[in-house]
Design a protein around this motif. Sequence first.
Motif, PDB file in Angstrom:
ATOM      1  N   PRO A 192      -1.346  -3.017 -19.092  1.00  0.00           N
ATOM      2  CA  PRO A 192      -0.436  -3.886 -18.881  1.00  0.00           C
ATOM      3  C   PRO A 192      -0.049  -4.395 -17.525  1.00  0.00           C
ATOM      4  N   PRO A 193      -0.081  -5.584 -17.397  1.00  0.00           N
ATOM      5  CA  PRO A 193       0.154  -5.927 -15.792  1.00  0.00           C
ATOM      6  C   PRO A 193       1.607  -5.423 -15.144  1.00  0.00           C
ATOM      7  N   LEU A 194       1.618  -5.416 -13.826  1.00  0.00           N
ATOM      8  CA  LEU A 194       2.506  -5.119 -12.696  1.00  0.00           C
ATOM      9  C   LEU A 194       3.017  -6.197 -12.220  1.00  0.00           C
ATOM     10  N   VAL A 195       4.365  -6.252 -12.228  1.00  0.00           N
ATOM     11  CA  VAL A 195       5.005  -7.649 -11.798  1.00  0.00           C
ATOM     12  C   VAL A 195       5.640  -7.294 -10.602  1.00  0.00           C
ATOM     13  N   VAL A 196       5.020  -8.068  -9.380  1.00  0.00           N
ATOM     14  CA  VAL A 196       5.805  -7.669  -8.009  1.00  0.00           C
ATOM     15  C   VAL A 196       6.472  -9.106  -7.310  1.00  0.00           C
ATOM     16  N   GLY A 197       7.782  -8.951  -7.063  1.00  0.00           N
ATOM     17  CA  GLY A 197       8.300 -10.050  -6.352  1.00  0.00           C
ATOM     18  C   GLY A 197       7.922 -10.156  -4.975  1.00  0.00           C
ATOM     19  N   VAL A 198       7.546 -11.233  -4.640  1.00  0.00           N
ATOM     20  CA  VAL A 198       6.975 -11.889  -3.514  1.00  0.00           C
ATOM     21  C   VAL A 198       7.647 -12.908  -2.563  1.00  0.00           C
ATOM     22  N   LEU A 199       7.892 -12.872  -1.267  1.00  0.00           N
ATOM     23  CA  LEU A 199       8.609 -13.843  -0.775  1.00  0.00           C
ATOM     24  C   LEU A 199       7.757 -14.109   0.601  1.00  0.00           C
ATOM     25  N   PRO A 200       7.865 -15.339   1.294  1.00  0.00           N
ATOM     26  CA  PRO A 200       7.196 -15.917   2.419  1.00  0.00           C
ATOM     27  C   PRO A 200       7.786 -14.839   3.484  1.00  0.00           C
ATOM     28  N   GLY A 201       6.960 -14.435   4.260  1.00  0.00           N
ATOM     29  CA  GLY A 201       7.648 -13.567   5.533  1.00  0.00           C
ATOM     30  C   GLY A 201       7.963 -11.946   4.974  1.00  0.00           C
ATOM     31  N   GLN A 202       8.032 -11.767   3.855  1.00  0.00           N
ATOM     32  CA  GLN A 202       8.272 -10.307   3.316  1.00  0.00           C
ATOM     33  C   GLN A 202       7.361  -9.363   4.095  1.00  0.00           C
ATOM     34  N   SER A 203       8.125  -8.140   4.050  1.00  0.00           N
ATOM     35  CA  SER A 203       7.547  -7.041   4.713  1.00  0.00           C
ATOM     36  C   SER A 203       6.283  -6.831   3.708  1.00  0.00           C
ATOM     37  N   PRO A 204       5.132  -6.417   4.468  1.00  0.00           N
ATOM     38  CA  PRO A 204       3.686  -6.386   3.770  1.00  0.00           C
ATOM     39  C   PRO A 204       3.692  -5.027   2.828  1.00  0.00           C
ATOM     40  N   GLU A 205       4.772  -4.092   3.104  1.00  0.00           N
ATOM     41  CA  GLU A 205       4.488  -2.806   2.586  1.00  0.00           C
ATOM     42  C   GLU A 205       4.976  -3.015   1.048  1.00  0.00           C
ATOM     43  N   VAL A 206       5.705  -4.074   0.388  1.00  0.00           N
ATOM     44  CA  VAL A 206       5.945  -4.177  -0.847  1.00  0.00           C
ATOM     45  C   VAL A 206       4.594  -4.766  -1.547  1.00  0.00           C
ATOM     46  N   LEU A 207       3.978  -5.685  -0.932  1.00  0.00           N
ATOM     47  CA  LEU A 207       2.739  -6.013  -1.770  1.00  0.00           C
ATOM     48  C   LEU A 207       1.503  -4.977  -1.572  1.00  0.00           C
ATOM     49  N   GLN A 208       1.502  -4.223  -0.326  1.00  0.00           N
ATOM     50  CA  GLN A 208       0.677  -3.134  -0.185  1.00  0.00           C
ATOM     51  C   GLN A 208       0.628  -2.164  -1.448  1.00  0.00           C
ATOM     52  N   THR A 209       2.034  -1.594  -1.444  1.00  0.00           N
ATOM     53  CA  THR A 209       2.430  -0.769  -2.477  1.00  0.00           C
ATOM     54  C   THR A 209       1.906  -1.086  -3.689  1.00  0.00           C
ATOM     55  N   ALA A 210       2.536  -2.330  -4.021  1.00  0.00           N
ATOM     56  CA  ALA A 210       2.287  -2.832  -5.616  1.00  0.00           C
ATOM     57  C   ALA A 210       0.619  -3.193  -5.485  1.00  0.00           C
ATOM     58  N   ALA A 211      -0.374  -3.540  -4.629  1.00  0.00           N
ATOM     59  CA  ALA A 211      -1.424  -3.679  -4.815  1.00  0.00           C
ATOM     60  C   ALA A 211      -2.418  -2.178  -5.058  1.00  0.00           C
ATOM     61  N   SER A 212      -1.798  -1.324  -4.235  1.00  0.00           N
ATOM     62  CA  SER A 212      -2.209   0.248  -4.255  1.00  0.00           C
ATOM     63  C   SER A 212      -2.183   0.693  -5.525  1.00  0.00           C
TER      64      SER A 212
END
Length: 170
Positions: free
Chosen positions: A10-30
Amino acid sequence: MSAERTSGPPPLVVGVLPGQSPEVLQTAASLASKLAAPLICAHVDEASYLVEWDPARSAHRLSLHPETNNAEIRAVTQELRNSIGSACDVLGIHWTLRTLAGDPARALGRLAAEVGAAMIIVGTPEPGLGHRISAALNGSVAAWLSHHQDHPILIVPVRAAVHHRTKHGT
């Protein structure tokens, strides 16, 4: 309500925003890479509101700021696609970007239910007066999700990362 399912994990859902701290997306991607799961990146356009929602069809929304032109919307979408691609493409992760409308916490919850997500990933509020006022008026997305969701929630602590960058100059 039936979940939109694909074969595989099943997929993971991550909330993203312009200018968001990159750690959120990096954690989700990892995490997506380790689980071999697809990543659905969800941007909630807070300048629009949900008019109609039916999981079998696309959501209908209206803008609170109808004077916002399509060029601005395309620029935000492109910025998000670039950020997501930078974090995910090097890891070989299958990702998509969805733009949602309405209250961010509820929109992420609806999407997670629709796709049968394994988890919802969000960041803590960014530091700064504007973000604190927004959280005070609108409530924290992470707090709402943690109290109203059946899906596991991963909250990435952005403040620690900002403190680390400031302290170490990186």
